[in-house]
Design a protein around this motif. Structure first.
Motif, mmCIF file in Angstrom:
data_model
loop_
_atom_site.group_PDB
_atom_site.id
_atom_site.type_symbol
_atom_site.label_atom_id
_atom_site.label_comp_id
_atom_site.label_asym_id
_atom_site.label_seq_id
_atom_site.Cartn_x
_atom_site.Cartn_y
_atom_site.Cartn_z
ATOM 1 N N GLN A 66 -3.761 11.180 -17.880
ATOM 2 C CA GLN A 66 -5.468 11.791 -16.995
ATOM 3 C C GLN A 66 -5.751 11.830 -16.363
ATOM 4 O O GLN A 66 -6.389 13.240 -15.784
ATOM 5 N N LYS A 67 -4.568 11.316 -14.615
ATOM 6 C CA LYS A 67 -5.046 11.644 -13.653
ATOM 7 C C LYS A 67 -4.385 13.045 -14.143
ATOM 8 O O LYS A 67 -5.273 13.883 -13.076
ATOM 9 N N LEU A 68 -3.669 13.578 -14.170
ATOM 10 C CA LEU A 68 -2.809 14.512 -13.758
ATOM 11 C C LEU A 68 -3.751 15.509 -13.921
ATOM 12 O O LEU A 68 -4.134 16.985 -14.015
ATOM 13 N N LEU A 69 -4.688 15.331 -15.308
ATOM 14 C CA LEU A 69 -5.639 16.799 -15.995
ATOM 15 C C LEU A 69 -6.693 16.465 -15.262
ATOM 16 O O LEU A 69 -6.892 17.349 -15.270
ATOM 17 N N SER B 166 -3.002 1.616 -9.838
ATOM 18 C CA SER B 166 -3.053 1.622 -8.378
ATOM 19 C C SER B 166 -2.753 3.319 -7.972
ATOM 20 O O SER B 166 -4.194 4.108 -8.759
ATOM 21 N N GLY B 167 -2.523 3.452 -6.032
ATOM 22 C CA GLY B 167 -3.572 4.756 -6.078
ATOM 23 C C GLY B 167 -4.361 4.221 -5.099
ATOM 24 O O GLY B 167 -4.732 3.064 -4.894
ATOM 25 N N PHE C 74 1.114 -1.082 -0.147
ATOM 26 C CA PHE C 74 -0.079 0.107 0.388
ATOM 27 C C PHE C 74 0.817 0.977 0.486
ATOM 28 O O PHE C 74 0.093 2.719 -0.305
ATOM 29 N N LEU C 75 2.668 1.009 0.483
ATOM 30 C CA LEU C 75 2.745 2.245 0.431
ATOM 31 C C LEU C 75 2.849 2.705 -0.943
ATOM 32 O O LEU C 75 3.184 4.087 -1.059
ATOM 33 N N TYR C 76 3.342 1.818 -2.011
ATOM 34 C CA TYR C 76 3.250 2.309 -3.458
ATOM 35 C C TYR C 76 2.326 3.249 -4.215
ATOM 36 O O TYR C 76 2.300 3.700 -4.285
ATOM 37 N N ASP C 77 1.076 2.256 -3.332
ATOM 38 C CA ASP C 77 0.263 3.252 -3.633
ATOM 39 C C ASP C 77 -0.088 4.347 -2.929
ATOM 40 O O ASP C 77 -0.704 5.989 -3.531
ATOM 41 N N ILE C 78 0.740 4.623 -1.705
ATOM 42 C CA ILE C 78 0.034 6.326 -1.210
ATOM 43 C C ILE C 78 1.116 7.388 -2.193
ATOM 44 O O ILE C 78 0.871 8.187 -2.207
ATOM 45 N N ILE D 145 0.132 10.339 -3.884
ATOM 46 C CA ILE D 145 0.152 11.300 -3.623
ATOM 47 C C ILE D 145 1.424 12.418 -4.633
ATOM 48 O O ILE D 145 1.551 13.469 -5.142
ATOM 49 N N TRP D 146 2.311 11.574 -5.892
ATOM 50 C CA TRP D 146 3.102 12.460 -6.653
ATOM 51 C C TRP D 146 1.797 12.637 -7.839
ATOM 52 O O TRP D 146 1.944 13.883 -8.185
#
Length: 257
Positions: A128-131, A208-209, A60-64, A68-69
């Motif tokens: 897409q997520k950044l936008l 992810s996320g 889950f740390l990778y998803d976090i 955040i990114w």
């Protein structure tokens, strides 16, 4: 208590802590007491156990880190574009008259409504997520900064002109220094909104996320993991808010809290 009476920092911390204690107590009463089915709401101990399993066994740390990114990337992209546009709108009334109707219109559009289009345009990758975050934040920042810059005291501007300042000098030496603390506060507030947009972006077409984890947990009716994910978002947002506030206080020490 009396209206508008201040409280000390220790009192503020104590009141805030007391609320969380009361919240957990009510949660425990509702779940351990059998008033709410565990299918609909996990108890605090189950939530902690599910959270430990997510961190220790499911990466889950990778998803976090991914969430955040995405928040930082989308918010930074919005700020880079919105801050200059907001300053120009606040400083020059023709630019404000040209852009304000569209910006006012666009800021009411829900970012989630753009997800189908953004998937068509940018796929289901990171762009897409950044936008989604960008669309959700950029118009709010532009309009709020324009209002802040436009509210600069007119006597300061006139005094600068009297002393021989150019138009560019007015922006650089009067408008920006005057509005900078408020601009920083606007960015802090909108960063909090960006966290709501990233979860919406991760609910669809994401592998992810935190939002992706919440979606998977919902399919399994694992309310413990859902609650843990929500709490993690709140904690990260709270930490980022405190850091942003501390940075603003350091950067603008003359600004009263």
């Amino acid at each position: 208590m009396r209206p508008l009476d201040p409280v000390t920092s220790k009192q503020r911390a104590a009141y805030g802590f007391a609320f969380f204690v009361l919240f957990v107590a009510l949660w425990s009463w509702a779940t351990f007491g059998g008033h709410v089915s565990k299918t609909f709401l996990a108890n605090p101990l189950t939530m902690v156990q599910e959270g430990y399993d997510l961190l220790a066994k499911h990466g889950f740390l990778y998803d976090i880190g991914m969430t955040i990114w995405r928040v930082v990337g989308g918010f930074a992209l919005a700020a880079v574009i919105a801050v200059p546009l907001g300053v120009l709108m606040g400083a020059y009334k023709p630019i404000e008259a040209f852009l304000e109707p569209f910006v006012s219109f666009a800021r009411y559009l829900p970012a989630s409504a753009f997800i189908p289009l953004l998937i068509l345009w940018a796929g289901i990758g990171e762009m897409q997520k950044l936008l989604v975050i960008f669309i959700g934040a950029v118009f709010q920042i532009i309009l709020m900064i324009a209002v802040t810059v436009g509210a600069t005291r007119r006597d300061l501007v006139e005094a600068a002109y009297t002393l021989g300042a150019s138009d560019r000098g007015i922006i650089r030496r009067v408008l920006l220094p005057s509005a900078a603390p408020e601009i920083a506060e606007i960015l802090r507030l909108v960063l909090g909104w960006a966290w709501t947009y990233v979860i919406v972006a991760e609910l669809i077409g994401s592998s992810s996320g935190i939002g992706h984890m919440i979606t998977d947990s919902q399919a399994l009716l694992n309310t413990g993991q859902i609650i843990f994910g929500i709490i993690v978002i709140g904690l990260i947002g709270l930490i980022s808010d405190f850091l942003f506030k501390a940075f603003n206080a350091w950067l603008f020490p003359w600004k009263l809290a």
